[in-house]
Design an enzyme around this catalytic site. Sequence first.
Site: not given
Length: 510
Positions: A170, A262, A358
Site C-alpha cells: 500500500k 486497514h 496518531k
Amino acid sequence: MPEPENEAELKDDAACGVAPAPPCTLVIFGAMGDLTKRLLMPSLYNLAGGGLLDQDFSILGVDHNDNTDAGLRSALSEALEDFAKDPDSEFHADRIDPESWGFVRERIHFLKGDFEDPALFAALGERLQDNVVFYLAVAARFFGSVVEGLGKAGLLRQTDGAFRRVVIEKPFGQDLDSAKALNARILKCADESQFYRIDHFLGKETVQSIMAMRFANGMLEPIWRREYVDSVQITAAETVGVEERGGFYEPTGALRDMVPNHLFQLLCMVAMEPPNSFDAEAVRNEKAKLAEAVKPIPPTDAVRGQYTAGRLDGHDLPAYRDEHNVARDSVTETYVALKLEIDNWRWAGVPFYLRTGKRMASRRTEIAVLFKPAPFRLFEGHGIDPLTPNVMRITIDPQHGAATELNVKVPGPKMRIGRVRTSFRYADFFKNQPNVGYETLLYDCMTGDATLFQRADNIEAGWAAVDPLLKGWPQADVAFYPVGSDGPEEADALLARDGRHWLGLDGETD
Ligand code: BG6
C-alpha cells in the site's frame, strides 16, 4: 489458564504438516529500503526457522544504489541484529539463530538497476527462470512502471506450470480514480490472479482469527446481526506520531492511510457473510459483497482531527504542525472518526463507528461489538443501568485476545447487578510464534493462496466508500486534539448525536 497439554499439542509449522513453500526466487524491488530490512528479512528468517522455505528458494534484491551480493548480505545481517535489539521494532529475538539466518543470507543476491529503465528488466530476464515472486517494496509512484517493465520484458508470462506473481504494497492509489487507473494499468500486463495486493493488517494473527471466532462457534453467529447488535466500534489508536514520514503523510492523512485499507479489512472480517469455504475467491467474494454494501459516507458523518502539543507517557511532544517535513499551517488530518452504514439484510440500521488516530492516549486496535440490552427491565433499580449493553471486544493490539462484558448478580442477600468481564489472551493459551506480521503473507504468496490479499474490486470498493469524504470535505475543517488524548471532542459529539459514546482506549468500558 491453559491446560498443559494444550502447549504440548503445539508444534512448529513444519511438524504440524505445513509444507515448505515451493521453490521460487523472491525478487525484491527496493532491497535496501526500510520495509525489506524491518519486515521482509525478519519474516524470511522466521519462515526459515519454521522450515517453511525450500532449499531452492533464493532472493534477488534490486536497488538503484550500488551494492554487491556480499555488501547486501552484510547490510541486511546488521539490520537484523539491530532490530532484534530494538524494543520498538516488530522483530523480537534474544539472539539470531545462525542456522536460520545463514539459510536466508546465503541465498541473497544483488542486482543494481533503475526501476524505470528497460535495461533492468532485460537483466532480470537473464537471471530468472521458473517460479518468481516480484515484491514491490518501493514508493507507490513506481508500482505502475515496475509492473509495465516486467510485462514488456515478458517476465510475467507463466509457462510450463511456473508461476509469476507480483506483490504490491500500500498505498494502492490515492483515491477511487487513481486506484482504478492503477488497476487498469497493471491488469494490462498480467492476470488478476497474479497480483497480491498486501494489507499488512491481514497478516496479523488475530485479524485472521476473527473468521475462526465467528464461523467456528455456533453460539456467536446467530446473534451476529441487526436483531441483536446495537452498534460496532472499530478502533486503531496509535501512540506514535508521524515520525520521519511527514513527506508521505502530508498529502495522505489518516483517512487515506488507514481507513479504506486497514479499517475496511477489519470491517469486512467482522461483518461479511460466511463464505462457502476458505477458498480465496469464496472469501474475497464475501468481502467484496460487504464492501459494496457500505453506503458512501457523507462528510457530515465524519470528523477530521489533528494533534496539538501535549504529554504522553511522561514526555512533552510537539504538535503535528511542528513535526519534520510538515507545513506549519497544515490541515492534514492525523485522526479520523466516522459512522458508516451497511445496506444489507444482516446489518441494515446498525451503525458502524470507525476511528483511527496518531499520538492518542494509548495504543489500541480492536473491534467492539455492542449488543442490544436485555428486552425487559426486570432489574430496574438493582444497581445497574438496564441499558448497559453486553460488549464483545476483539483486541488486536496491544494484546491479542477477546473479552466479553456481562451483567451478573453481585453475591449477597439482595438482588444487585454488577458488571464482569470474561476474557482470554492468545498468549495464555498458545505458544507465541515468532512473527513480525509478514510471515503468513510471504508464505501465502509463494504457495499461491490469495485469501489474505486484496482483489482489484476489494480495493476499489474501499475507496468508493470514502470517496465523498475525499471530494466533499472542506480541507480547513479540522478539529484539534492534544497529544495523549482520546481524540477531538467533535468525535464524541458524532456518537452523542446517536445517544452513544466511544469505549475507553484503556480497554475498560465507560
Ligand atoms: C501503516 C500506516 O500502513 O500502518 C502507518 O501507513 C500506521 O501510518 C501503520 O502507523 C499501523 O500499523 P500497525 O501494524 O502498527 O498497527
